[in-house]
Motif scaffolding. Structure first.
Motif, mmCIF file in Angstrom:
data_model
loop_
_atom_site.group_PDB
_atom_site.id
_atom_site.type_symbol
_atom_site.label_atom_id
_atom_site.label_comp_id
_atom_site.label_asym_id
_atom_site.label_seq_id
_atom_site.Cartn_x
_atom_site.Cartn_y
_atom_site.Cartn_z
ATOM 1 N N ALA A 43 168.613 92.640 61.469
ATOM 2 C CA ALA A 43 170.053 92.780 61.657
ATOM 3 C C ALA A 43 170.579 93.912 60.773
ATOM 4 C CB ALA A 43 170.763 91.475 61.315
ATOM 5 N N LYS A 44 171.703 94.467 61.159
ATOM 6 C CA LYS A 44 172.273 95.586 60.408
ATOM 7 C C LYS A 44 172.795 95.135 59.049
ATOM 8 C CE LYS A 44 176.205 97.120 61.859
ATOM 9 N NZ LYS A 44 177.267 97.792 62.672
ATOM 10 N N ASP A 45 173.485 94.014 59.032
ATOM 11 C CA ASP A 45 174.087 93.518 57.792
ATOM 12 C C ASP A 45 174.277 92.012 57.917
ATOM 13 O OD1 ASP A 45 176.238 93.258 59.570
ATOM 14 O OD2 ASP A 45 177.232 95.066 58.838
ATOM 15 N N TYR A 46 174.988 91.415 56.950
ATOM 16 C CA TYR A 46 175.163 89.963 56.943
ATOM 17 C C TYR A 46 175.900 89.470 58.191
ATOM 18 C CZ TYR A 46 176.726 85.302 55.585
ATOM 19 O OH TYR A 46 176.980 83.953 55.571
ATOM 20 N N VAL A 47 176.935 90.157 58.588
ATOM 21 C CA VAL A 47 177.707 89.752 59.764
ATOM 22 C C VAL A 47 176.827 89.779 61.005
ATOM 23 C CG1 VAL A 47 179.635 90.341 61.280
ATOM 24 C CG2 VAL A 47 179.914 90.464 58.790
ATOM 25 N N ASP A 48 176.046 90.828 61.145
ATOM 26 C CA ASP A 48 175.156 90.955 62.295
ATOM 27 C C ASP A 48 174.065 89.886 62.246
ATOM 28 O OD1 ASP A 48 174.255 92.201 64.665
ATOM 29 O OD2 ASP A 48 172.762 93.341 63.542
ATOM 30 N N MET A 49 173.536 89.605 61.052
ATOM 31 C CA MET A 49 172.554 88.542 60.897
ATOM 32 C C MET A 49 173.134 87.205 61.345
ATOM 33 S SD MET A 49 171.120 86.669 57.492
ATOM 34 C CE MET A 49 172.645 85.705 57.564
ATOM 35 N N SER A 50 174.360 86.913 60.916
ATOM 36 C CA SER A 50 175.009 85.654 61.267
ATOM 37 C C SER A 50 175.189 85.533 62.770
ATOM 38 C CB SER A 50 176.367 85.564 60.565
ATOM 39 O OG SER A 50 176.219 85.604 59.156
ATOM 40 N N ARG A 51 175.579 86.619 63.399
ATOM 41 C CA ARG A 51 175.796 86.608 64.848
ATOM 42 C C ARG A 51 174.477 86.395 65.587
ATOM 43 N NH1 ARG A 51 177.842 91.220 65.169
ATOM 44 N NH2 ARG A 51 180.010 90.582 64.836
ATOM 45 N N LYS A 52 173.454 87.069 65.156
ATOM 46 C CA LYS A 52 172.146 86.932 65.815
ATOM 47 C C LYS A 52 171.580 85.519 65.623
ATOM 48 C CE LYS A 52 170.463 91.722 66.022
ATOM 49 N NZ LYS A 52 171.755 92.392 66.098
ATOM 50 N N ALA A 53 171.753 84.963 64.439
ATOM 51 C CA ALA A 53 171.278 83.602 64.191
ATOM 52 C C ALA A 53 172.061 82.604 65.046
ATOM 53 C CB ALA A 53 171.422 83.257 62.709
ATOM 54 N N ALA A 54 173.368 82.799 65.131
ATOM 55 C CA ALA A 54 174.199 81.919 65.953
ATOM 56 C C ALA A 54 173.796 82.006 67.423
ATOM 57 C CB ALA A 54 175.670 82.274 65.768
ATOM 58 N N ASN A 55 173.381 83.176 67.869
ATOM 59 C CA ASN A 55 172.898 83.340 69.242
ATOM 60 C C ASN A 55 171.700 82.446 69.517
ATOM 61 O OD1 ASN A 55 174.438 85.108 70.848
ATOM 62 N ND2 ASN A 55 173.681 86.893 69.735
ATOM 63 N N VAL A 56 170.784 82.395 68.556
ATOM 64 C CA VAL A 56 169.580 81.564 68.713
ATOM 65 C C VAL A 56 169.962 80.093 68.812
ATOM 66 C CG1 VAL A 56 167.427 80.838 67.613
ATOM 67 C CG2 VAL A 56 168.111 83.246 67.531
ATOM 68 N N ILE A 57 170.881 79.659 67.941
ATOM 69 C CA ILE A 57 171.288 78.253 67.924
ATOM 70 C C ILE A 57 172.063 77.895 69.189
ATOM 71 C CG2 ILE A 57 172.685 76.538 66.718
ATOM 72 C CD1 ILE A 57 172.057 78.099 64.115
ATOM 73 N N SER A 58 172.987 78.753 69.588
ATOM 74 C CA SER A 58 173.780 78.465 70.786
ATOM 75 C C SER A 58 172.895 78.406 72.021
ATOM 76 C CB SER A 58 174.886 79.506 70.962
ATOM 77 O OG SER A 58 174.350 80.806 71.148
ATOM 78 N N LEU A 82 158.272 80.472 64.950
ATOM 79 C CA LEU A 82 159.155 80.882 63.856
ATOM 80 C C LEU A 82 159.916 82.140 64.250
ATOM 81 C CD1 LEU A 82 160.189 80.926 60.871
ATOM 82 C CD2 LEU A 82 158.109 82.243 60.325
ATOM 83 N N THR A 83 161.240 82.088 64.102
ATOM 84 C CA THR A 83 162.087 83.267 64.267
ATOM 85 C C THR A 83 162.736 83.578 62.934
ATOM 86 O OG1 THR A 83 162.568 82.757 66.592
ATOM 87 C CG2 THR A 83 164.071 84.255 65.460
ATOM 88 N N VAL A 84 162.594 84.803 62.471
ATOM 89 C CA VAL A 84 163.211 85.255 61.227
ATOM 90 C C VAL A 84 164.316 86.236 61.574
ATOM 91 C CG1 VAL A 84 162.855 86.401 59.000
ATOM 92 C CG2 VAL A 84 161.014 85.019 60.009
ATOM 93 N N VAL A 85 165.534 85.928 61.130
ATOM 94 C CA VAL A 85 166.648 86.858 61.294
ATOM 95 C C VAL A 85 167.081 87.285 59.902
ATOM 96 C CG1 VAL A 85 168.965 87.232 62.188
ATOM 97 C CG2 VAL A 85 167.409 85.710 63.402
ATOM 98 N N ALA A 86 166.933 88.562 59.606
ATOM 99 C CA ALA A 86 167.250 89.061 58.267
ATOM 100 C C ALA A 86 167.891 90.436 58.374
ATOM 101 C CB ALA A 86 165.992 89.132 57.411
ATOM 102 N N ASP A 87 168.718 90.773 57.388
ATOM 103 C CA ASP A 87 169.386 92.074 57.431
ATOM 104 C C ASP A 87 168.483 93.173 56.883
ATOM 105 O OD1 ASP A 87 169.544 91.817 54.652
ATOM 106 O OD2 ASP A 87 171.661 91.233 54.674
ATOM 107 N N GLU A 88 168.969 94.397 57.003
ATOM 108 C CA GLU A 88 168.159 95.558 56.623
ATOM 109 C C GLU A 88 167.753 95.509 55.155
ATOM 110 O OE1 GLU A 88 170.431 98.971 57.686
ATOM 111 O OE2 GLU A 88 169.977 98.807 59.833
ATOM 112 N N GLU A 89 168.636 95.031 54.294
ATOM 113 C CA GLU A 89 168.310 94.965 52.870
ATOM 114 C C GLU A 89 167.176 93.986 52.615
ATOM 115 O OE1 GLU A 89 171.815 94.108 50.666
ATOM 116 O OE2 GLU A 89 172.510 96.192 50.677
#
Length: 243
Positions: free
Chosen positions: A6-21, A229-236
């Motif tokens: 993910a690009k950053d924390y916001v993008d990480m959160s959105r991508k993770a929420a996509n998986v859950i939804s 296992l799915t890992v969603v993490a930001d660039e940092e």
């Protein structure tokens, strides 16, 4: 293992929420294993936003949380029950009786651990387990140890964990020293695991977890053995990753 950068924390959160939804849409009565802490807060915010828009329905979802502090009542502001109610449960249409956490006020903690494992089994197991990652590699409150703890159990929190959680309390002395947590076996039996990691301060431990030896000294390393296992993490957090 699937790694999503993910690009950053916001993008990480959105991508993770996509998986859950997607899991909830696929199975309306899914059993979600949930986590607490700052890393997953943005994921809950995104899910709430989509619920408010009518995009996702939680009315049949069941949840089981990873852990709870020993000695804190559900009403305590620092309890994980309170965290879940304020940040997620009260903002969606989930049935309160379908939400479960270990009881940190139980008089018999060993029996409470057994009860929680029976509960998870009675629900048919966890369809999707959401995880954050501690600075010392812990998942849930499974701290570095000489062996992997299998089932729900009482744990003495490491000093690094206490220090990390001090920001949620008045001072360090107010942080509980013990907690109840799902064990490694309970987590690994989930049909799917979603690990969320954010920030450069987690880069080194994430690299150990995903590429280092599988060892109870780094509890999260066991996730390498999970078939989904799915890992969603930001660039940092993924600054070391070349994929």
């Amino acid at each position: 293992m699937r790694i999503i950068k993910a690009k950053d924390y916001v993008d990480m959160s959105r991508k993770a929420a996509n998986v859950i939804s997607a899991q909830v849409i696929l199975k309306s009565n899914a059993v979600l294993g949930l986590a607490t802490g700052s890393t997953v807060l943005g994921t809950y915010d995104q899910l709430v936003e989509w619920y408010q828009k009518g995009d996702i329905d939680f009315s049949c979802v069941r949840t089981v949380n990873l852990d709870e502090y020993i000695g804190l009542s559900e009403q305590a502001e620092q309890s994980y029950r309170h965290y879940m109610e304020v940040n997620f449960f009260h903002k969606i249409n989930i049935t309160s009786t379908n939400t479960h956490l270990p009881n940190g006020m139980a008089t018999n903690l060993d029996e409470e651990c057994k009860r929680y494992d029976r509960l998870i089994e009675s629900l048919g197991g966890i369809d999707l387990q959401l995880l954050g990652l501690g600075h010392n590699g812990h998942i849930g409150f499974n701290e570095p140890n000489e062996a992997f703890e299998k089932l729900t159990h009482c744990v003495e929190l490491k000093e690094s964990t206490i220090q990390a959680n001090t920001r949620f309390f008045e001072d360090e002395t107010s942080v509980p020293r013990r907690a109840l947590t799902m064990g490694i076996k309970s987590i690994m039996q989930a049909k799917r695991i979603l690990l969320c990691v954010s920030g450069v301060q987690k880069a080194s431990v994430l690299q150990q977890v995903l590429t280092g030896p599988v060892t109870p000294a780094v509890p999260g390393s066991i996730l390498q053995m999970h078939p989904n296992l799915t890992v969603v993490a930001d660039e940092e957090a993924l600054s070391w990753y070349q994929g």
